[in-house]
Design an enzyme around this catalytic site. Structure first.
Site, PDB file in Angstrom:
ATOM      1  N   ARG A   1       0.768  -1.294   0.109  1.00  0.00           N
ATOM      2  CA  ARG A   1      -0.037  -0.079   0.092  1.00  0.00           C
ATOM      3  C   ARG A   1       0.925   1.356   0.149  1.00  0.00           C
ATOM      4  O   ARG A   1       0.579   2.264  -0.457  1.00  0.00           O
ATOM      5  CB  ARG A   1      -0.913  -0.140   1.143  1.00  0.00           C
ATOM      6  CG  ARG A   1      -1.824   1.109   1.227  1.00  0.00           C
ATOM      7  CD  ARG A   1      -3.144   1.109   2.354  1.00  0.00           C
ATOM      8  NE  ARG A   1      -2.337   1.633   3.767  1.00  0.00           N
ATOM      9  CZ  ARG A   1      -2.997   1.772   4.771  1.00  0.00           C
ATOM     10  NH1 ARG A   1      -4.197   1.753   4.614  1.00  0.00           N
ATOM     11  NH2 ARG A   1      -2.329   2.404   5.688  1.00  0.00           N
TER      12      ARG A   1
ATOM     13  N   HIS B   1     -14.014  -8.754  -1.959  1.00  0.00           N
ATOM     14  CA  HIS B   1     -13.156  -9.951  -1.678  1.00  0.00           C
ATOM     15  C   HIS B   1     -13.620 -10.722  -0.566  1.00  0.00           C
ATOM     16  O   HIS B   1     -13.896 -11.930  -0.746  1.00  0.00           O
ATOM     17  CB  HIS B   1     -11.907  -9.096  -0.687  1.00  0.00           C
ATOM     18  CG  HIS B   1     -11.150  -8.046  -1.552  1.00  0.00           C
ATOM     19  ND1 HIS B   1     -10.533  -8.506  -2.879  1.00  0.00           N
ATOM     20  CD2 HIS B   1     -10.880  -6.587  -1.636  1.00  0.00           C
ATOM     21  CE1 HIS B   1     -10.057  -7.511  -3.322  1.00  0.00           C
ATOM     22  NE2 HIS B   1     -10.187  -6.251  -2.498  1.00  0.00           N
TER      23      HIS B   1
ATOM     24  N   ASP C   1      -9.191  -5.755 -10.145  1.00  0.00           N
ATOM     25  CA  ASP C   1      -8.733  -4.775  -8.825  1.00  0.00           C
ATOM     26  C   ASP C   1      -7.469  -4.239  -9.108  1.00  0.00           C
ATOM     27  O   ASP C   1      -7.538  -3.053  -9.647  1.00  0.00           O
ATOM     28  CB  ASP C   1      -8.531  -6.027  -7.524  1.00  0.00           C
ATOM     29  CG  ASP C   1      -8.413  -5.026  -6.232  1.00  0.00           C
ATOM     30  OD1 ASP C   1      -8.206  -3.877  -6.207  1.00  0.00           O
ATOM     31  OD2 ASP C   1      -8.316  -5.746  -5.179  1.00  0.00           O
TER      32      ASP C   1
END
Length: 453
Positions: A92, A279, A330
């Site tokens: 991230r 998810h 995604d």
């Protein structure tokens, strides 16, 4: 009025367990007006005259594929985050570095190339989970929805439909820590101001629709969840949410709220038949019951979930609980809905050490009709009279598909085998090439422009 006629060597028709040979598909003004299987037909309708002006589609023709969960700018990370150890959270940080460098012009260029790559892969509609709303310092652009407008324009250039899932993203943790650093551009302050900004964006383009998203339970405080849900419901718009992607988020939610993220969303009215949870990798049995009772859909993103080492969700249990399964690429570690579809089955084999959990027809539905419905395009994803004329033809003579029966394509083909793509009756891809975008060149240039040195 524009009309066209297409003769598919094989076509996968609704409710069929396997493809049908020799199917004539007639299209008028972007809609399918007739579907006629010719093999075994009698009478003049099966003769030469009816086929004189039909364009042949050698291979297997399936409905347009639907990519339900996309973060377009993540495509810039492909191949750049795999050389070291780490987890979702370390990945991230790299993602935020790219987010910090985007502006409306660079985002338009990158998203145009990414959406065109999707078209090459047979994707005719994408759900963009959009939270890059403001300037890097958190200040608004002169047009507060300029970044969203760039995505709408990018999809138009690429020739695919878009559901812009305008995402509410207000805090950095379940306990309510404020946004900082690159996250500042995601936030609107509170859900009311998010709703005001989202309401101001009303694209008139026929290829685009606006839905809503709760980023996650760590990004929207519990007392503001219902504001987002009510905004979506008042507009009969799709509502999406990241759910149970990480153990750490689930554990923090239990500490702060005394319940799982799924239970928290249910309590605040987020779950429902127009909601898609993305998810759902680590649900409890009670979570699955709540999702099923509320008729909530689930979008699985297997290539991203494995790339980020998130885990394997219980796909068969979800389907058995009544959850409608759809698919997304995604983070775009791979843009290939055939790979996403077969990964649903293959991941179940890894998880259970047994084979044979999903039929090819179930995987097709997840990649097509169910996905389009999750994005608010219920009239797409089927080769049937009245449906949007989205047709994707897959070669049966490539090195991957040669010798494979048409019913086995979802276990053999890749995006590279897509030969032709129609979106709303218009040819976007022919002979494996995008008609208006030089996809490799534009990807290279747009990624270079936003990648930190």
């Amino acid at each position: 009025m524009t009309t066209s006629r297409w003769l598919a060597e094989y076509a996968w028709l609704p409710e069929d367990s396997e493809p049908t040979p020799e199917v004539l598909i007639e299209v008028e003004d972007g809609r399918i007006t007739a579907v006629t299987p010719l093999q075994g037909s009698t009478g003049p309708e099966a003769g030469v005259e009816v086929l004189r002006d039909a364009t042949r589609l050698p291979g297997l023709t399936v409905p347009g594929l639907s990519n339900v969960h996309s973060h377009a700018f993540h495509r810039a990370l492909r191949g750049r985050t795999h050389g070291s150890r780490g987890d979702f959270w370390s990945w991230r940080d790299r993602m935020y570095a790219v987010a910090d460098r985007l502006d409306p012009d660079t985002y338009l260029a990158l998203a145009r190339a990414v959406y065109a790559e999707m078209a090459l892969a047979g994707i005719t509609c994408v759900g963009e989970f959009h939270y890059l709303h403001h300037r890097p310092d958190g200040g608004a652009y002169d047009d507060p929805n300029e970044m969203g407008a760039a995505l709408v324009e990018a999809a138009a250039h690429a020739g695919i439909r878009l559901t812009l899932l305008d995402t509410c993203y207000l805090t950095s943790t379940v306990s309510g820590q404020p946004l900082a650093g690159p996250q500042r551009r995601f936030g609107d302050g509170d859900a009311v101001r998010w709703a005001e900004r989202a309401s101001a964006f009303q694209p008139t383009d026929s290829h685009a629709r606006v839905g809503a998203a709760v980023h996650s339970v760590r990004a929207v405080p519990a007392d503001q969840l219902r504001t987002v849900a009510d905004w979506a419901r008042s507009r009969h718009a799709p509502l999406h949410v990241h759910l149970s992607e990480q153990y750490a988020e689930n554990d923090e939610c239990r500490v702060v709220h005394g319940r799982t993220p799924t239970a928290l969303l249910a309590e605040h009215g987020v779950l429902g038949p127009d909601t898609t949870a993305v998810h759902v990798t680590h649900p409890t049995g009670a979570d699955l019951t709540l999702l099923g009772d509320n008729r909530t859909g689930v979008c699985l993103c297997p290539t991203t979930e494995r790339d980020l080492a998130d885990g394997i969700g219980p796909a068969r249990q979800m389907a058995d609980a009544g959850l409608r399964l759809s698919l997304g690429s995604d983070s775009h570690a791979v843009v290939d809905l055939f790979e996403e579809a077969r990964a649903v089955e293959l991941d179940e084999r890894l998880r259970t050490r047994r084979r044979g959990h999903f039929t090819s027809a179930e995987l097709l539905a997840a990649a097509t009709a169910t996905g389009h419905a999750a994005l608010g395009w219920a009239d797409a994803g089927r080769i049937a009279v009245g449906a949007r004329a989205d047709l994707v033809t897959v070669r049966l003579d490539s090195a991957r598909t040669a010798g494979v029966p048409p019913v086995g394509v979802f276990f053999a083909a890749s995006a590279a085998d897509v030969d032709q793509v129609l979106v709303d009756g218009r040819v976007v891809v022919a002979e494996g090439r995008h008609l208006t975008v030089d996809v490799p060149a534009e990807l290279s240039a747009s990624i270079e422009a936003v990648t930190p040195a």
